[in-house]
Design a protein around this motif. Structure first.
Motif, PDB file in Angstrom:
ATOM      1  N   HIS A  58      -4.046  -9.138   3.723  1.00 23.65           N
ATOM      2  CA  HIS A  58      -4.016 -10.552   4.113  1.00 23.65           C
ATOM      3  C   HIS A  58      -2.634 -11.093   3.756  1.00 23.65           C
ATOM      4  O   HIS A  58      -1.962 -10.561   2.874  1.00 23.65           O
ATOM      5  N   ASP A  62       1.610 -12.472  -2.541  1.00 25.21           N
ATOM      6  CA  ASP A  62       1.586 -11.308  -3.442  1.00 25.21           C
ATOM      7  C   ASP A  62       1.167 -10.029  -2.717  1.00 25.21           C
ATOM      8  O   ASP A  62       0.987  -8.985  -3.342  1.00 25.21           O
ATOM      9  N   HIS A  63       1.015 -10.122  -1.391  1.00 24.34           N
ATOM     10  CA  HIS A  63       0.637  -8.935  -0.605  1.00 24.34           C
ATOM     11  C   HIS A  63       1.660  -8.597   0.479  1.00 24.34           C
ATOM     12  O   HIS A  63       1.712  -7.459   0.934  1.00 24.34           O
ATOM     13  N   ASP A 155      -8.127  -8.734  -1.613  1.00 25.04           N
ATOM     14  CA  ASP A 155      -8.632  -9.734  -2.556  1.00 25.04           C
ATOM     15  C   ASP A 155     -10.043 -10.222  -2.221  1.00 25.04           C
ATOM     16  O   ASP A 155     -10.445 -11.318  -2.642  1.00 25.04           O
ATOM     17  N   HIS A 189      -6.508  -6.458  -7.267  1.00 24.26           N
ATOM     18  CA  HIS A 189      -6.284  -6.973  -8.632  1.00 24.26           C
ATOM     19  C   HIS A 189      -7.396  -6.576  -9.611  1.00 24.26           C
ATOM     20  O   HIS A 189      -7.194  -6.619 -10.813  1.00 24.26           O
TER      21      HIS A 189
END
Ligand SMILES: [Zn+2]
Length: 204
Positions: A58, A62-63, A155, A189
């Motif tokens: 997505h 942070d991706h 996530d 995570h």
């Protein structure tokens, strides 16, 4: 046989899947992590030239932070049709971090893949699996499901939290994983999880 390599060079667990013909990378970390990425690749005796395609679970910062950097090195970014309108949604966050050398995705360089054709695309890489839309954390979230029962879900909120959220969209996404016979989930995570109790998902 496909091989899975986990990369952790910041906040996000990223995964390399080495197919019989091609190698794919699922996710990157924040902008500015390119040197750490190279170091982590080296730890696994891999080179950037070994990776053919980048997929993103997505389009949160942070991706996808170094996605375009990797494209500049020759990796092809594969954007699913369900994700296309979201690929620039994090640009404003990353552009605030001037020193991190963030580069927005160049739309002209992407490979656009209809999600319905994901199985064929992966098969051509020598990977048996498919990609399905699993919104809930974000509208553009997808999961990469191998026929071995392993799934890479980014996530997506863990199964234990589904009842807490009480969100039909999230429940539906977990139902899709159930019907795809997922057995082991790799999060970006959280720790890996073997799914044994599907009764936590109440049909919507
Ligand atoms: Zn994340």
């Amino acid at each position: 046989m496909t091989k899975v390599v986990k990369l952790k060079y910041g906040n996000t667990k990223c995964y390399i899947i080495q197919g019989i013909k091609k190698t794919i990378l699922i996710d990157t970390d924040w902008a500015g992590t390119l040197p750490n990425f190279f170091r982590e690749l080296g730890e696994h005796n891999l080179k950037i030239q070994d990776i053919n395609y980048l997929f993103i679970t997505h389009y949160h910062p942070d991706h996808m932070g170094i996605a375009q950097n990797l494209v500049d090195y020759g990796i092809k970014l594969v954007v699913l049709d369900s994700q296309l309108k979201f690929i620039h949604q994090s640009d404003y966050i990353l552009e605030r971090q001037k020193r991190k050398n963030f580069e927005p995705i160049n739309d002209k360089q992407i490979i656009l893949l209809p999600i319905a054709e994901s199985r064929k695309f992966l098969k051509d890489c020598g990977i048996n699996g498919e990609i399905i839309s699993t919104p809930g954390h974000s509208d553009c979230s997808v999961s990469y499901i191998m026929d071995t029962g392993e799934a890479f879900v980014g996530d997506l909120y863990p199964i234990e939290q589904v009842a807490l959220y009480d969100n039909p969209v999230l429940t539906k996404s977990w139902e899709k994983l159930k019907y795809a016979n997922v057995k082991k989930v790799h999060f970006a995570h959280y720790a890996d999880e073997i799914i044994s109790d599907w009764s936590q998902i109440k049909s919507v």
